[in-house]
Scaffold this motif. Structure first.
Motif, PDB file in Angstrom:
ATOM      1  N   THR A   1       0.261   4.285  -2.526  1.00 22.75           N
ATOM      2  CA  THR A   1       1.183   3.942  -3.602  1.00 22.75           C
ATOM      3  C   THR A   1       2.383   3.152  -3.098  1.00 22.75           C
ATOM      4  O   THR A   1       2.970   2.375  -3.848  1.00 22.75           O
ATOM      5  CB  THR A   1       1.693   5.209  -4.320  1.00 22.75           C
ATOM      6  OG1 THR A   1       2.331   6.066  -3.378  1.00 22.75           O
ATOM      7  CG2 THR A   1       0.549   5.931  -4.999  1.00 22.75           C
ATOM      8  N   ARG A   2       2.722   3.347  -1.815  1.00 21.18           N
ATOM      9  CA  ARG A   2       3.896   2.638  -1.283  1.00 21.18           C
ATOM     10  C   ARG A   2       3.841   2.655   0.232  1.00 21.18           C
ATOM     11  O   ARG A   2       3.401   3.626   0.840  1.00 21.18           O
ATOM     12  CB  ARG A   2       5.164   3.336  -1.784  1.00 21.18           C
ATOM     13  CG  ARG A   2       6.428   2.590  -1.500  1.00 21.18           C
ATOM     14  CD  ARG A   2       7.619   3.175  -2.225  1.00 21.18           C
ATOM     15  NE  ARG A   2       7.912   4.526  -1.729  1.00 21.18           N
ATOM     16  CZ  ARG A   2       8.229   5.550  -2.499  1.00 21.18           C
ATOM     17  NH1 ARG A   2       8.292   5.416  -3.797  1.00 21.18           N
ATOM     18  NH2 ARG A   2       8.498   6.724  -1.981  1.00 21.18           N
TER      19      ARG A   2
ATOM     20  N   GLU B   1      -0.501  -1.632  -0.724  1.00 20.71           N
ATOM     21  CA  GLU B   1      -0.408  -0.825  -1.935  1.00 20.71           C
ATOM     22  C   GLU B   1      -1.671  -1.023  -2.761  1.00 20.71           C
ATOM     23  O   GLU B   1      -2.128  -2.144  -2.949  1.00 20.71           O
ATOM     24  CB  GLU B   1       0.834  -1.208  -2.735  1.00 20.71           C
ATOM     25  CG  GLU B   1       2.109  -0.776  -2.050  1.00 20.71           C
ATOM     26  CD  GLU B   1       3.343  -1.082  -2.869  1.00 20.71           C
ATOM     27  OE1 GLU B   1       3.226  -1.378  -4.074  1.00 20.71           O
ATOM     28  OE2 GLU B   1       4.434  -1.022  -2.291  1.00 20.71           O
TER      29      GLU B   1
ATOM     30  N   HIS C   1       2.819   6.254   1.738  1.00 19.48           N
ATOM     31  CA  HIS C   1       2.737   7.215   0.636  1.00 19.48           C
ATOM     32  C   HIS C   1       1.353   7.108   0.018  1.00 19.48           C
ATOM     33  O   HIS C   1       0.936   6.022  -0.389  1.00 19.48           O
ATOM     34  CB  HIS C   1       3.792   6.907  -0.430  1.00 19.48           C
ATOM     35  CG  HIS C   1       5.197   6.991   0.081  1.00 19.48           C
ATOM     36  ND1 HIS C   1       6.015   8.049  -0.229  1.00 19.48           N
ATOM     37  CD2 HIS C   1       5.919   6.167   0.876  1.00 19.48           C
ATOM     38  CE1 HIS C   1       7.196   7.857   0.354  1.00 19.48           C
ATOM     39  NE2 HIS C   1       7.145   6.715   1.031  1.00 19.48           N
TER      40      HIS C   1
ATOM     41  N   GLU D   1       6.615   1.848   3.299  1.00 20.64           N
ATOM     42  CA  GLU D   1       8.016   1.535   3.599  1.00 20.64           C
ATOM     43  C   GLU D   1       8.209   1.448   5.102  1.00 20.64           C
ATOM     44  O   GLU D   1       7.721   2.305   5.846  1.00 20.64           O
ATOM     45  CB  GLU D   1       8.945   2.630   3.065  1.00 20.64           C
ATOM     46  CG  GLU D   1       8.917   2.797   1.578  1.00 20.64           C
ATOM     47  CD  GLU D   1       9.752   3.977   1.130  1.00 20.64           C
ATOM     48  OE1 GLU D   1       9.965   4.915   1.928  1.00 20.64           O
ATOM     49  OE2 GLU D   1      10.197   3.972  -0.025  1.00 20.64           O
TER      50      GLU D   1
END
Length: 157
Positions: free
Chosen positions: A51-52, A143, A122, A54
């Protein structure tokens, strides 16, 4: 007396075999549509979607390079001054200058070769859980990628 023991043993064996026959999360091997490496992605407990991703800020203190560089620089400055001067004052100045120059050089070297980048990945798993893994290598991930979580990292499917 022997009959209840025999029935109990048979019932336990039947339950054990029934549990093995219906183990969820595993495909039937090759040719089981939608599976990867024996894992059926729809039923895989440790599979999900990224989902992400970073990039983690580097919060480690930058001490080792300047410290080691300063020690080496001080030793080099002291040795050069010992060979070229009889004055203790000049040796001390050369030691201090060598320490400063070594610390600056050590800091620059550490910044260029500094540790790798770390990323927070994530993942929303198929069963609804969300997990975050910290890993250095995110090649092949973006993603929306389908992944399997194992060994503390996300692996692209």
């Amino acid at each position: 007396m022997k009959t209840p023991l025999l029935l109990t043993t048979a019932a336990a064996a039947a339950l054990a075999l029934a549990g093995c026959a219906t183990s969820p999360g595993y495909g039937s091997g090759y040719g089981s549509g939608g599976s990867y490496g024996g894992y059926n992605s729809a039923n895989c407990r440790d599979c999900g979607t990224v989902t992400r991703i970073e990039r983690r800020p580097d919060s480690s203190p930058n001490v080792a390079g300047p410290l080691i560089g300063g020690i080496v620089g001080a030793a080099a400055g002291r040795e050069i001054a010992r060979r070229n001067s009889d004055s203790d004052g000049r040796r001390n100045v050369a030691t201090g200058a060598g320490a400063v120059a070594g610390a600056v050089a050590g800091n620059a070297i550490q910044n260029r070769t500094g540790g790798g980048n770390y990323y927070d990945v994530h993942v929303r798993l198929n069963d609804g859980r969300t997990v975050v893994m910290v890993q250095e290598d995110v090649s092949g991930l973006r993603e929306g990628s389908s992944v399997q979580v194992r060994d503390g990292r996300a692996w692209a499917l």
